[in-house]
Design an enzyme around this catalytic site. Sequence first.
Site, mmCIF file in Angstrom:
data_model
loop_
_atom_site.group_PDB
_atom_site.id
_atom_site.type_symbol
_atom_site.label_atom_id
_atom_site.label_comp_id
_atom_site.label_asym_id
_atom_site.label_seq_id
_atom_site.Cartn_x
_atom_site.Cartn_y
_atom_site.Cartn_z
ATOM 1 N NE ARG A 73 -2.389 -1.365 3.184
ATOM 2 C CZ ARG A 73 -2.369 -2.941 3.689
ATOM 3 N NH1 ARG A 73 -3.101 -3.574 3.132
ATOM 4 N NH2 ARG A 73 -1.901 -3.225 4.944
ATOM 5 C CD GLU A 110 1.507 -12.105 16.899
ATOM 6 O OE1 GLU A 110 0.956 -12.614 17.581
ATOM 7 O OE2 GLU A 110 1.054 -11.287 15.787
#
Length: 185
Positions: A73, A110
């Site tokens: 994006r 993560e």
Amino acid sequence: MTSTPPAGDLGADVATLVASRTLDVPDFPKPGILFKDLMPLFSDGLVFKETIDAIAAHHGPDSFDVIVGVEARGFVIAAALAYATGVGVVPIRKAGKLPRKVHSESYALEYGEATLEVHEDAFVAGQRVLIVDDVLATGGTAKATLDLVEKAGGTVAGFTVLLELSFLEGRRRLADRTVDALLTV
């Protein structure tokens, strides 16, 4: 009960504009996550133009030589801003997407690790680079991008995101850097 007006580094008006076109999507990409969808901002021509104009005005017309957009994006923001300011755009890509020699920077996610890349010859030595992306979360992507720009010979002139998720404390990883978030939640 009064709600707190939107806030951001470019002022309340810009923060309100971005907030007006940001949708909350519960349980995406997995249960328990509240995803902040910026696609309504990109698809509203007037709001998108005002957002790009606000970023350009904030940094000033002669404060950068080229714009970096972070996959994916960030490419949308970078291309529009480059067009609006008459400068070039350089992509920071995921590993394996660029065809020539690259600088790479890996960072922890993560669950696992990711790698970003930029062409070795992306910048002229000392070229002033404005980095733009959609979201600042934990700061891993941002730090890797900042490091890549400098590794490739660019000088970071600024780092701007549309949205900062402050509860993830990404700015702490970038403590020695100036971050401009149009909307901070």
